[in-house]
Design a protein around this motif. Structure first.
Motif, PDB file in Angstrom:
ATOM      1  N   THR A 159     -12.646   6.204   5.805  1.00 23.12           N
ATOM      2  CA  THR A 159     -13.399   5.441   4.812  1.00 23.12           C
ATOM      3  C   THR A 159     -14.867   5.323   5.201  1.00 23.12           C
ATOM      4  N   CYS A 178     -11.198   6.315  -1.467  1.00 27.20           N
ATOM      5  CA  CYS A 178     -10.295   6.657  -0.358  1.00 27.20           C
ATOM      6  C   CYS A 178      -8.841   6.806  -0.792  1.00 27.20           C
ATOM      7  N   SER A 227     -13.795  -0.384   0.903  1.00 21.98           N
ATOM      8  CA  SER A 227     -12.686   0.187   1.680  1.00 21.98           C
ATOM      9  C   SER A 227     -13.021   0.234   3.161  1.00 21.98           C
ATOM     10  N   SER A 274       0.828  -1.205   0.000  1.00 21.40           N
ATOM     11  CA  SER A 274       0.000   0.000   0.000  1.00 21.40           C
ATOM     12  C   SER A 274       0.867   1.262   0.000  1.00 21.40           C
ATOM     13  N   PHE A 322      -8.022   5.453   9.624  1.00 22.16           N
ATOM     14  CA  PHE A 322      -8.426   5.018   8.288  1.00 22.16           C
ATOM     15  C   PHE A 322      -9.893   4.587   8.273  1.00 22.16           C
ATOM     16  N   CYS A 334      -6.772   4.273  -1.086  1.00 16.56           N
ATOM     17  CA  CYS A 334      -5.997   3.327  -0.271  1.00 16.56           C
ATOM     18  C   CYS A 334      -4.826   2.712  -1.031  1.00 16.56           C
ATOM     19  N   ASP A 337     -11.117  -1.882   6.174  1.00 13.55           N
ATOM     20  CA  ASP A 337     -10.484  -1.322   7.365  1.00 13.55           C
ATOM     21  C   ASP A 337     -11.074  -1.898   8.648  1.00 13.55           C
TER      22      ASP A 337
END
Length: 491
Positions: free
Chosen positions: A134, A168, A182, A47, A130, A170, A186
């Motif tokens: 999201t 997002c 997303s 990521s 996060f 990501c 998370d």
């Protein structure tokens, strides 16, 4: 590439990493926890790396979030924090690189077991952050565009088009995830986050403490330099965007727009504005029964089918001239080579300039000839006076880039008959004329949405060679081609 494919890839890599390191490290207890360290570590390294390839993309996404938060907080008691968002937006690139470094450091630290007490706490807090981010992105799909997020009574049916931020970011532009996916991703990652907090003392730590410190320090230095290069020194080393070299923009845009026009309405959702009652009606039936649902009492939302051609940012490709005329197809359908100077923002400010104008004083002379009278204007004097006018003044940095690097090259080919044009976002007609005159541009400058131009090219400004609606090559302004190199490309 899908999220499922990525997760399977992470799992396989984590298995191999666990197997290899298990035979090189005696103190691995328990194995399942070490595998989880590797799995999440690989996830975060990947990521972070796809973002490090294009830190500007993450920065632009942060700017969108700052704008969305400012809009959301404005009508609430939280509006006192709003002045901070424009300030944060000014430092979006710095925040982007810092976030990328943090992601990569966390990924490496989890695998090698560096400072588990602190790393696990930071990791969990980042996951919370996060998840909230999201979650906000996904939940705004339930909020009508003209309503506020905190006005919970106004929430209605989920509509992807209502979301304040489309995704997002990501995995950067490598993989665009639906905000709903997303969010649940998370939530899923919170599980290993909690496990790490509980079992952190049992973390496998590879090699010695000194070696682990050097690995973390090397990760920070490498990520900083790599991100810096892809942000300030050149275009990203890999382009995951739709506007990459070789992309047929003209054909793709045509196909996407035609497919979008053929999408049919599947049903309508009618929500009573007073009671909150919801009625789902198939679209053919709605055409017969729409009188039962007057817009004064019902909020009508149409659900469309999926397009047969996935929509990309290419659908938004639109270039306007200074008179407001759409010239997109004129440019895309040009059969030969063309050169485009892209600048999503020309930095500068409004100022004044003194120009010398002539002030002429006339006197009337009257002549009588017979019965007729004639009046003639005679010049008595001509004075030169200074007149102050408003002008656009670019920053010295931007002015130098265009006058010393971009425009000399562009003007050369414009004089040779090549179609050369500039496209900028954020400048009005008068500002464009001032800027063109100041930088001695011998080519027309058009207008486009700044977000579109940011998507096309990260360099500001940058140079793009086109042929018949296809992108041949893009150049950062710090790595412009010479006249001979560009000429050879067009042979």
């Amino acid at each position: 590439m899908t999220l499922s494919t990525l997760i399977i890839s992470f799992a396989v890599i984590a298995i191999l990493t666990t197997f290899i390191l298990k035979h090189r490290q005696e103190k691995i207890q328990p194995v399942w926890l070490f595998y989880l360290q590797n799995f999440v570590g690989v996830w975060f390294i990947f990521s972070g790396m796809v973002k490090a390839i294009d830190p500007m993309g993450t920065a632009f996404k942060m700017e969108q979030y700052f704008a969305a938060f400012q809009q959301t907080f404005e009508p609430t008691w939280l509006k006192f924090v709003n002045p901070i968002f424009p300030v944060l937006a000014n430092y979006a690139v710095s925040f982007s690189i810092a976030m990328i470094i943090l992601e990569l450091v966390l990924g490496v630290a989890l695998i090698i077991g560096y400072a588990p007490k602190w790393i696990n706490k930071i990791f969990f807090l980042l996951l919370i952050f996060f998840t909230l981010l999201t979650g906000f992105t996904y939940l705004t799909g339930y909020v009508p565009s003209d309503k506020n997020f905190f006005d919970f009574t106004s929430w209605g049916a989920y509509d992807k088009g209502q979301m304040r931020v489309s995704d997002c970011g990501c995995f950067g532009d490598f993989l665009k995830l639906d905000p709903k996916i997303s969010f649940f991703k998370d939530l899923g990652l919170l599980i290993p986050g909690i496990i790490f907090l509980i079992f952190g003392k049992s973390f496998t730590q590879l090699w010695s403490s000194q070696i682990r410190k050097w690995i973390i320090l090397s990760t920070i230095v490498f990520t900083l330099l790599f991100s810096w290069y892809n942000t300030f020194m050149n275009e990203p080393i890999a382009d995951f965007r739709a506007f990459k070299n070789g992309a047929d923009i003209a054909t793709t845009r045509k196909n996407e727009l035609e497919a979008a026009q053929s999408v049919k309405i599947e049903n309508a959702t009618a929500t009573n504005k007073k009671s909150g009652e919801k009625v789902i009606i198939s679209y053919p039936d709605y055409l017969k029964e729409f009188k039962k649902y007057p817009k004064e009492d019902w909020d009508i939302r149409f659900v469309y089918g999926e397009s047969t051609v996935p929509r990309t940012k290419i659908s938004d490709y639109l270039i306007m001239d200074t008179e407001g005329k759409d010239i997109t197809l004129d440019l895309l359908n040009h059969p030969d080579y063309s050169l485009m100077i892209s600048a999503y923002k020309v930095h500068g400010s409004s100022g004044t300039k003194n120009i010398q104008v002539s002030d002429t004083i006339f006197a009337d002379s009257v002549y009588v000839i017979g019965k007729d009278t004639f009046t003639n204007k005679n010049i008595v004097s001509i004075d030169q006076k200074m007149h102050e006018i408003d002008v656009f003044i670019p920053t010295m940095h931007d002015e130098e880039i265009f006058t010393q690097k971009i425009n000399p090259l562009a003007n050369h080919f414009a004089q040779k008959g090549l179609m050369v044009y500039g496209v900028t976002g954020g400048l009005g007609n008068v500002q464009i004329k001032d800027f063109a005159a100041l930088t001695h541009a011998e080519f027309p400058i058009y207008q486009a949405d700044d977000i579109l131009l940011k998507t096309i090219m990260r360099s500001n400004p940058g140079l793009i060679l086109w042929k018949n609606g296809k992108i041949v090559q893009k150049w950062h302004y710090k790595h412009l081609p010479g006249i001979e190199e560009l000429t050879n490309l067009m042979k």
